[in-house]
Design a protein around this motif. Structure first.
Motif, PDB file in Angstrom:
ATOM      1  N   LYS A  59       0.822  -1.211   0.000  1.00 20.15           N
ATOM      2  CA  LYS A  59       0.000   0.000   0.000  1.00 20.15           C
ATOM      3  C   LYS A  59       0.857   1.262   0.000  1.00 20.15           C
ATOM      4  O   LYS A  59       0.456   2.293  -0.536  1.00 20.15           O
ATOM      5  N   LYS A  60       2.048   1.164   0.580  1.00 21.20           N
ATOM      6  CA  LYS A  60       2.950   2.316   0.609  1.00 21.20           C
ATOM      7  C   LYS A  60       3.532   2.604  -0.764  1.00 21.20           C
ATOM      8  O   LYS A  60       3.722   3.756  -1.137  1.00 21.20           O
ATOM      9  N   VAL A  61       3.834   1.559  -1.526  1.00 21.78           N
ATOM     10  CA  VAL A  61       4.560   1.755  -2.787  1.00 21.78           C
ATOM     11  C   VAL A  61       3.660   1.747  -4.018  1.00 21.78           C
ATOM     12  O   VAL A  61       4.098   2.153  -5.093  1.00 21.78           O
ATOM     13  N   THR A  62       2.419   1.257  -3.892  1.00 23.48           N
ATOM     14  CA  THR A  62       1.495   1.278  -5.026  1.00 23.48           C
ATOM     15  C   THR A  62       0.108   1.720  -4.563  1.00 23.48           C
ATOM     16  O   THR A  62      -0.209   1.654  -3.375  1.00 23.48           O
TER      17      THR A  62
ATOM     18  N   PHE B 162       0.306 -12.762  -3.716  1.00 24.29           N
ATOM     19  CA  PHE B 162      -0.534 -12.222  -4.774  1.00 24.29           C
ATOM     20  C   PHE B 162      -1.196 -10.951  -4.251  1.00 24.29           C
ATOM     21  O   PHE B 162      -1.796 -10.959  -3.176  1.00 24.29           O
ATOM     22  N   VAL B 163      -1.054  -9.880  -5.011  1.00 23.75           N
ATOM     23  CA  VAL B 163      -1.599  -8.585  -4.595  1.00 23.75           C
ATOM     24  C   VAL B 163      -2.801  -8.254  -5.467  1.00 23.75           C
ATOM     25  O   VAL B 163      -2.681  -8.191  -6.697  1.00 23.75           O
ATOM     26  N   GLU B 164      -3.936  -8.072  -4.837  1.00 26.11           N
ATOM     27  CA  GLU B 164      -5.187  -7.766  -5.544  1.00 26.11           C
ATOM     28  C   GLU B 164      -5.393  -6.258  -5.560  1.00 26.11           C
ATOM     29  O   GLU B 164      -5.306  -5.586  -4.526  1.00 26.11           O
ATOM     30  N   TYR B 165      -5.708  -5.711  -6.749  1.00 26.97           N
ATOM     31  CA  TYR B 165      -5.936  -4.276  -6.908  1.00 26.97           C
ATOM     32  C   TYR B 165      -7.401  -4.003  -7.233  1.00 26.97           C
ATOM     33  O   TYR B 165      -8.134  -4.902  -7.651  1.00 26.97           O
TER      34      TYR B 165
ATOM     35  N   ALA C 251      -3.702  -2.228 -11.237  1.00 23.45           N
ATOM     36  CA  ALA C 251      -2.718  -3.306 -11.258  1.00 23.45           C
ATOM     37  C   ALA C 251      -1.664  -3.049 -12.333  1.00 23.45           C
ATOM     38  O   ALA C 251      -0.470  -3.287 -12.115  1.00 23.45           O
ATOM     39  N   ALA C 252      -2.098  -2.575 -13.487  1.00 26.02           N
ATOM     40  CA  ALA C 252      -1.167  -2.301 -14.578  1.00 26.02           C
ATOM     41  C   ALA C 252      -0.202  -1.176 -14.214  1.00 26.02           C
ATOM     42  O   ALA C 252       1.003  -1.247 -14.527  1.00 26.02           O
ATOM     43  N   MET C 253      -0.702  -0.146 -13.561  1.00 21.65           N
ATOM     44  CA  MET C 253       0.159   0.955 -13.136  1.00 21.65           C
ATOM     45  C   MET C 253       1.173   0.488 -12.091  1.00 21.65           C
ATOM     46  O   MET C 253       2.343   0.889 -12.111  1.00 21.65           O
ATOM     47  N   ALA C 254       0.718  -0.374 -11.180  1.00 22.30           N
ATOM     48  CA  ALA C 254       1.625  -0.916 -10.163  1.00 22.30           C
ATOM     49  C   ALA C 254       2.699  -1.778 -10.817  1.00 22.30           C
ATOM     50  O   ALA C 254       3.885  -1.689 -10.469  1.00 22.30           O
ATOM     51  N   ARG C 255       2.297  -2.602 -11.770  1.00 22.03           N
ATOM     52  CA  ARG C 255       3.261  -3.457 -12.460  1.00 22.03           C
ATOM     53  C   ARG C 255       4.280  -2.624 -13.214  1.00 22.03           C
ATOM     54  O   ARG C 255       5.473  -2.935 -13.222  1.00 22.03           O
ATOM     55  N   ARG C 256       3.821  -1.557 -13.837  1.00 20.18           N
ATOM     56  CA  ARG C 256       4.737  -0.685 -14.579  1.00 20.18           C
ATOM     57  C   ARG C 256       5.764  -0.056 -13.644  1.00 20.18           C
ATOM     58  O   ARG C 256       6.938   0.082 -13.997  1.00 20.18           O
TER      59      ARG C 256
END
Length: 485
Positions: A162-165, A188-191, A197-202
């Motif tokens: 939660k701190k980083v994404t 597994f992190v659920e968004y 999720a795509a922004m976090a992965r990027r």
């Protein structure tokens, strides 16, 4: 038709050839009243349709369509897919040249319409000799995070993510098979949405991002398999996870028989999870309610209905590079089941020949060669920078798996014997040094081979199948060839 749509259609007509022309698209738009716009490599028809009020349809209403002829467009495709129901949005992926890219996404207004489209249009002959594939399409909102320190608890991982994404909804963490106080080294992190999720992965994907001083691995979690409700209503098998390695099938059967003696038909245990088969569904459902959360041999178990294989999902498996005939022909619910390093919700799979089943396999992975032109720029890479779906060999996949877990490479020890007809038969024993001191010191299949290559491949396959995560992404044809020996 408004001016914007006219411009889009006119632009398309410059690159379309043959019967796919401006007049065909205009006629379709005038007949249906839908708008059409092209953006970011795709052309959208509808979304929403004329007169639509309220939010878009929920998840589960969209299907993926593959193997579309490259010179086929909405004027031919839309009428075909309207047979299953009202289309909310049709998205055709487009090349810069004006041809389509061979696939599309069709969102219906209800889940029932989407399921009907799969039933009636999968393998539909859309042109002579041209068959399309149709399967359910779901927005992936879940990331796999690997190389997490094993002592970290769920709450710590959740707070850190939660701190980083942004948009984190939940974190799913599995306890180690051998030490329930530790995690398995991944989560597994659920968004809240696919976009989040795509922004976090990027943000996390470059490979230099660290959590607690560790460089983490980030990728999409493989989507869960979908099974229709009618099929689930017939399931009479339970999936039980988080068992102790030492717990036996006899113990599990005795515990599940306590609520109703004789209700359990049989139990199949694989490492720290098991399938419990009941004689009738009512007993299975009742046992699930009673046994979920119970303690067996010191471990609190989780119990769900097992999920039968959805054969129509093989299209999506093929397109993701995943070919995995499933153990006991069962999968389980994604929020409760065992997962491998990228897959949440699949217990280890076994080849079809192992349990005597001959279920039809998914399409072959396409193997192509491409011309190597003079001056083509080549970049040196490591095999470990590739994804698992690049490997068709179990030997390579096992080596890749060990590397991704920061383990030493597997060690192969060759043995031989002589058959009654004088043939030399071979078998490999595999030792994984990182886990050799655990519950299983080595892995050796119970079949012998006549060639060195087959013996090594079989041993690697056997090892993957008996590790605590699923790793059966190797070639199904090769698997079947070996097991027939």
């Amino acid at each position: 038709m408004n001016e914007e749509n006219l411009d889009v259609t006119n632009g398309c007509s410059k690159v379309r050839t043959g019967t796919q022309n401006e007049a065909a698209l205009l006629a379709l738009m005038e007949k249906t009243g839908y708008n059409m716009v092209q953006e970011n490599g795709q052309r959208k028809f509808g979304g929403p349709p004329p007169g639509w009020e309220g939010p878009p349809p929920p998840r589960g209403c969209e299907v993926f369509v593959g193997k579309i002829p490259r010179d086929m467009y909405e004027d031919e495709l839309v009428p075909v897919f309207e047979r299953a129901g009202k289309i909310y949005e049709f998205r055709l992926m487009m090349e810069f040249s004006g041809e389509n890219r061979g696939y599309a996404f069709v969102m219906y207004t209800t889940k029932e319409e989407a399921q009907l489209a799969i039933r009636i249009l999968n393998n539909y002959e859309i042109r002579p000799g041209k068959f399309i594939g149709v399967c359910v399409s779901l927005d992936n909102c879940r990331l796999f995070i690997g190389a997490i320190p094993k002592e970290k608890k769920k709450e710590e991982i959740l707070d850190e993510m939660k701190k980083v994404t942004e948009g984190v909804v939940d974190v799913i963490v599995y306890p180690s098979a051998t030490d329930k106080t530790k995690n398995r080294g991944f989560a597994f992190v659920e968004y809240e949405s696919h976009r989040a999720a795509a922004m976090a992965r990027r943000k996390l994907i470059p490979g230099t991002f660290q959590l607690w001083g560790h460089t983490i691995q980030v990728d999409w979690a493989d989507p869960e398999k979908e099974v229709d409700e009618e099929t689930m209503q017939r399931v009479k098998v339970l999936y039980v996870r988080n068992l102790m390695i030492s717990t036996t099938e006899e113990t599990i059967k005795a515990e599940f028989n306590k609520f109703k003696p004789g209700a359990v038909e049989r139990v199949k245990k694989l490492r720290d999870y098991a399938f419990v088969h009941f004689f009738n569904r009512e007993d299975a459902v009742a046992a699930m309610s009673v046994m979920n959360g119970r303690c067996i041999d010191g471990a609190n178990i989780e119990v769900t209905l097992a999920k039968p294989v959805n054969k129509e999902s093989t299209w999506r498996q093929h397109l993701n590079g995943q070919i995995s005939p499933n153990s006991e022909n069962l999968l389980v619910f994604a929020n409760k089941e065992e997962g491998h390093q990228k897959t949440l919700g699949k217990p280890p799979s076994l080849p079809a020949r192992l349990n005597g089943q001959h279920s039809p396999g998914p399409p072959e992975i396409e193997r192509c060669t491409y011309p190597f032109f003079p001056g083509t720029k080549l970049t040196p890479i490591s095999m470990y920078s590739l994804k698992s779906n690049h490997f068709n060999s179990a030997v390579m996949h096992l080596d890749y798996y060990c590397n991704k877990n920061n383990w030493a490479p597997p060690e192969y020890y060759l043995y031989s014997t002589t058959s009654q007809d004088g043939k030399v038969l071979l078998v490999y024993k595999i030792v994984i040094p990182a886990i050799a001191n655990g519950s299983q010191s080595y892995f050796m299949p119970d079949k012998l081979c006549t060639t060195l290559e087959d013996a090594k491949e079989l041993a690697a396959q056997f090892t993957l199948l008996h590790l605590d995560r699923e790793h059966s992404l190797f070639s199904l044809d090769l698997c079947r060839r070996i097991w027939r020996k």
